[in-house]
Design an enzyme around this catalytic site. Structure first.
Site, short mmCIF file in Angstrom:
data_model
loop_
_atom_site.label_atom_id
_atom_site.label_comp_id
_atom_site.label_asym_id
_atom_site.label_seq_id
_atom_site.Cartn_x
_atom_site.Cartn_y
_atom_site.Cartn_z
CB SER A 296 -45.54 -18.35 3.63
OG SER A 296 -46.91 -18.30 3.80
CG ASN B 112 -44.47 -15.34 0.50
OD1 ASN B 112 -45.17 -14.48 -0.03
ND2 ASN B 112 -44.97 -16.28 1.26
N1 NAD Z 1 -51.71 -14.93 5.65
C1 NAD Z 1 -51.28 -15.04 4.42
O1 NAD Z 1 -51.34 -14.08 3.65
C2 NAD Z 1 -50.73 -16.35 3.93
C3 NAD Z 1 -50.59 -16.55 2.54
C4 NAD Z 1 -50.16 -17.80 2.08
C5 NAD Z 1 -49.82 -18.79 2.98
N2 NAD Z 1 -49.95 -18.56 4.33
C6 NAD Z 1 -49.61 -19.68 5.24
O2 NAD Z 1 -50.82 -20.29 5.62
C7 NAD Z 1 -50.68 -20.84 6.92
C8 NAD Z 1 -51.80 -20.29 7.81
O3 NAD Z 1 -51.63 -18.87 7.94
P1 NAD Z 1 -52.84 -17.90 8.28
O4 NAD Z 1 -52.40 -16.53 7.96
O5 NAD Z 1 -54.08 -18.43 7.67
O6 NAD Z 1 -52.90 -18.07 9.87
P2 NAD Z 1 -54.09 -17.72 10.87
O7 NAD Z 1 -53.47 -17.45 12.17
O8 NAD Z 1 -54.98 -16.69 10.28
O9 NAD Z 1 -54.94 -19.09 10.93
C9 NAD Z 1 -54.45 -20.28 11.47
C10 NAD Z 1 -55.62 -21.14 11.93
O10 NAD Z 1 -55.14 -22.41 12.34
C11 NAD Z 1 -55.88 -22.83 13.46
N3 NAD Z 1 -55.13 -23.86 14.19
C12 NAD Z 1 -54.11 -23.70 15.05
N4 NAD Z 1 -53.70 -24.91 15.52
C13 NAD Z 1 -54.49 -25.84 14.94
C14 NAD Z 1 -54.58 -27.26 15.05
N5 NAD Z 1 -53.75 -27.94 15.83
N6 NAD Z 1 -55.53 -27.90 14.33
C15 NAD Z 1 -56.36 -27.22 13.54
N7 NAD Z 1 -56.33 -25.88 13.40
C16 NAD Z 1 -55.39 -25.19 14.10
C17 NAD Z 1 -56.10 -21.56 14.24
O11 NAD Z 1 -57.22 -21.69 15.11
C18 NAD Z 1 -56.35 -20.54 13.12
O12 NAD Z 1 -57.72 -20.42 12.81
C19 NAD Z 1 -49.29 -20.47 7.39
O13 NAD Z 1 -48.43 -21.55 7.13
C20 NAD Z 1 -48.94 -19.28 6.54
O14 NAD Z 1 -47.56 -19.12 6.35
C21 NAD Z 1 -50.41 -17.37 4.81
#
Ligand code: NAD
Length: 596
Positions: free
Chosen positions: A121, A192
């Site tokens: 993001s 964002n």
């Molecule tokens: N939450 C939002 O609203 C949103 C929106 C758009 C983009 N994003 C982006 O998406 C990405 C993920 O965010 P999120 O909110 O889903 O996070 P989250 O914490 O909900 O999920 C992250 C997942 O990654 C897994 N993980 C960690 N290390 C890993 C590895 N080495 N190999 C495989 N899996 C691994 C974790 O177990 C977890 O399930 C970030 O870059 C965030 O900025 C988030």
């Protein structure tokens, strides 16, 4: 010929990853879904199942299609399972070093022609790309939360991303039924960059007890038509993710203090209050992952219409003024059964206001929203006067005269002499400090702000502004009156912009600055906010409706009161106002409306 994507990999099945898997599988694409451990994989699988089961229950997905969708997803622990996919989307936590490590590993595991995409993001796609030997095949594909629902995808190209990779990914987005905007690699991209300053500001309001979580959220939903309030949205995003995004934006985006995460956020993350995913954030949820909010110790008590907290009984209301707001407010009170005394500066003005109220009530009759008898009863409750002396026996006065402090102060001094003791005196000012008018009387404890929104008969929100001298009884009275009017009264402190304008206008101003910096177009920025965040209008559409002069004036007030450098009005906004391009009312603002 666009490249065929028959199998894609998704790394990380958290809030975003699980939703991204669903988007691909729903559109007939095979997915290899990868997590770091078996328990995390199971959580991801459960999230996907929960989401698709809900879609079936709502009739949005056939059972057979759900089953076919699940058959397309292959779950695995570890990146090795991604050796033969055509595209990988990474959605692991927002940490640069973690993402760089994963990309270096993906570079080794995946076929040379595989496109490697990040869902980051706020981190630099360029910095992530240089961890691989193929930065020209690295791109940002930024989905919005929840991914299966939100239509927007921001496609982020770096200076080295190959044009054909960009074109292939754009074609893929279209196949997924998404609308893409393609932009350069800048912190926060479009949505964002405009959203997070606002979210952080809302957290700051909550932290400083400026207003409650319920009132902040209700204000933005009802005042701006947003699908969620900012604190509920923070809970959906995840407070840990939101913290990292803000922190990165602060460091990458020119150290704008508005992106410095509010300290409360860090405390909540440390305490494990991550939002919906952990079952508790700003609100408490039924269980981790559930969208259902349950009451907790901060939930306000329902008063069931009873007069709470020493609220005073109100039967007769005076409304002073003859403009749009006064007219709407007279109608609202009369329709709700109050006896209303309208006071203007002359019987000619009273006649005009009376006509306007009649016209509006008649419209209600034509539209079937009001019976003729109710219209006549409402009109019968209003008496018309050109002298303040007729306010001697009212229980509440609502002032809606011209937005000039000297005029309002003189009026409040007169009301102080005329009105009986215990009356609540309310100003509808949208930009002046309420304490200034309160101190023009000898009874500042009885003075509140009642900030109605235009058009008053339609808009469901009223901001109840309490000054440092307002008594709890006067505040409770104002809130009870709002409820009796069928409106939601949100209570806030006496600061420039109250809740809604303070949160809304800096965001609009930021959109102007983004346009001015030529980062994107007005159309793409409007699209991004509507399709990525579910806003009813994009910022430029809204600015043209509100009026650029009005917006500039509000932004200036905010800047002058809070001295926040990031609130300085965008020069482009000033220039458009100087040029007389004020929006729809002059047929030209950010857009040309002369042919519409
Ligand atoms: N939450 C939002 O609203 C949103 C929106 C758009 C983009 N994003 C982006 O998406 C990405 C993920 O965010 P999120 O909110 O889903 O996070 P989250 O914490 O909900 O999920 C992250 C997942 O990654 C897994 N993980 C960690 N290390 C890993 C590895 N080495 N190999 C495989 N899996 C691994 C974790 O177990 C977890 O399930 C970030 O870059 C965030 O900025 C988030």
């Amino acid at each position: 010929m666009a490249r065929e994507f028959s199998t894609v990999g998704v790394v990380g099945l958290g809030t975003m990853g699980a939703g991204i898997v669903e988007v691909f599988a729903r559109n007939g694409i095979d997915v290899v879904a990868v997590e770091i451990s078996a328990p995390a994989l199971e959580r991801g699988r459960a999230t996907l199942k929960g989401s698709t089961d809900r879609a079936v229950a709502k009739g949005k997905l056939a059972e057979a299609d759900r089953d076919a969708l699940h058959e397309r997803v292959h779950f695995a622990v570890g990146l090795d399972a991604l050796h033969s996919v055509d595209l990988v989307i990474e959605a692991v936590p927002e940490h640069l070093d973690l993402k760089q490590r994963i990309f270096a590993e993906l570079d080794r595991v995946c076929r040379p022609e595989t496109i490697l995409a990040t869902n980051t993001s706020s981190l630099s796609v360029t910095e992530i790309s240089v961890a691989t030997s193929r930065p020209n095949q690295v791109i940002g594909i930024h989905f919005f939360n929840p991914a299966p629902v939100m239509k927007l995808v921001e496609v982020v190209r770096t200076v080295v991303t190959a044009p054909e990779v960009v074109a292939d990914v754009e074609a893929l987005c279209a196949r997924l039924g998404k609308v893409d905007v393609t932009i350069n690699d800048r912190a926060g991209f479009i949505a964002n960059a405009l959203l997070f300053g606002y979210l952080n500001h809302a957290v700051g309001m909550f932290e400083s007890h400026y207003a409650t979580r319920e009132d902040i959220d209700a204000a933005m939903k009802l005042g701006c038509g947003l699908p969620m309030g900012p604190l509920a949205l923070m809970d959906l995003i995840g407070l840990d993710t939101a913290y990292e995004i803000l922190d990165t934006m602060y460091r990458r985006g020119g150290r704008d203090r508005r992106h410095a995460p509010v300290p409360l956020l860090k405390q909540m993350v440390t305490a494990g209050l991550l939002g919906r995913k952990s079952g508790r954030g700003f609100y408490t949820y039924e269980r981790p992952g559930s969208p259902v909010v349950v009451p907790d110790e901060a939930t306000p008590l329902a008063t069931d219409g009873a007069l709470a907290d020493g609220a005073r009984a109100i039967a007769k209301v005076g409304v002073v003024g003859s403009g749009t707001m006064a007219t709407g407010i007279i109608e609202v009170f009369a329709k709700a059964g109050y006896e209303v005394v309208s006071v203007t500066r002359g019987m000619e003005k009273s006649a005009k206001v009376c006509e306007a109220v009649k016209t509006s009530l008649n419209k209600g009759v034509v539209r079937g929203k009001l019976s003729e008898a109710d219209r006549d009863a409402a009109l019968g409750r209003i008496s018309w006067s050109a002298t303040l002396d007729h306010l001697a026996d009212v229980d509440l006065v609502v002032e809606a005269v011209v937005e000039e402090l000297s005029v309002k102060k003189a009026l409040f001094a007169s009301l102080d002499e005329i009105c009986k003791p215990g009356v609540v005196l309310a100003t509808t000012t949208s930009s002046l400090p309420v304490i200034d008018v309160a101190m023009a009387t000898h009874r500042p404890a009885d003075v509140v702000g009642l900030h109605f929104f235009n058009p008053a008969p339609v808009m469901p929100l009223v901001e109840v502004v309490r000054t440092i001298r307002t008594s709890p009884e006067a505040t409770a009275t104002a809130r009870a009156v709002c409820a009796a009017l069928g409106k939601t009264g949100v209570v806030c402190g006496d600061r420039s912009g109250f809740i809604v304008n303070a949160l809304l206008f800096p965001y609009l101003n930021d959109a102007v600055k983004m346009l001015e910096a030529s980062y994107s177009t007005a159309d793409d920025i409007d699209h991004a906010m509507k399709l990525g965040c579910g806003y009813p209008m994009g910022p430029f559409e809204l600015l043209d409706v509100v009026g650029l002069d009005v917006s500039l004036a509000i932004q200036r007030e905010l800047y002058l009161e809070l001295r926040e450098p990031g609130f300085a009005p965008a020069p482009l906004l000033e220039h458009l106002v100087t040029a007389g391009y004020l929006g729809r009312k002059t047929r030209r603002g950010f857009r040309d409306h002369s042919h519409r």
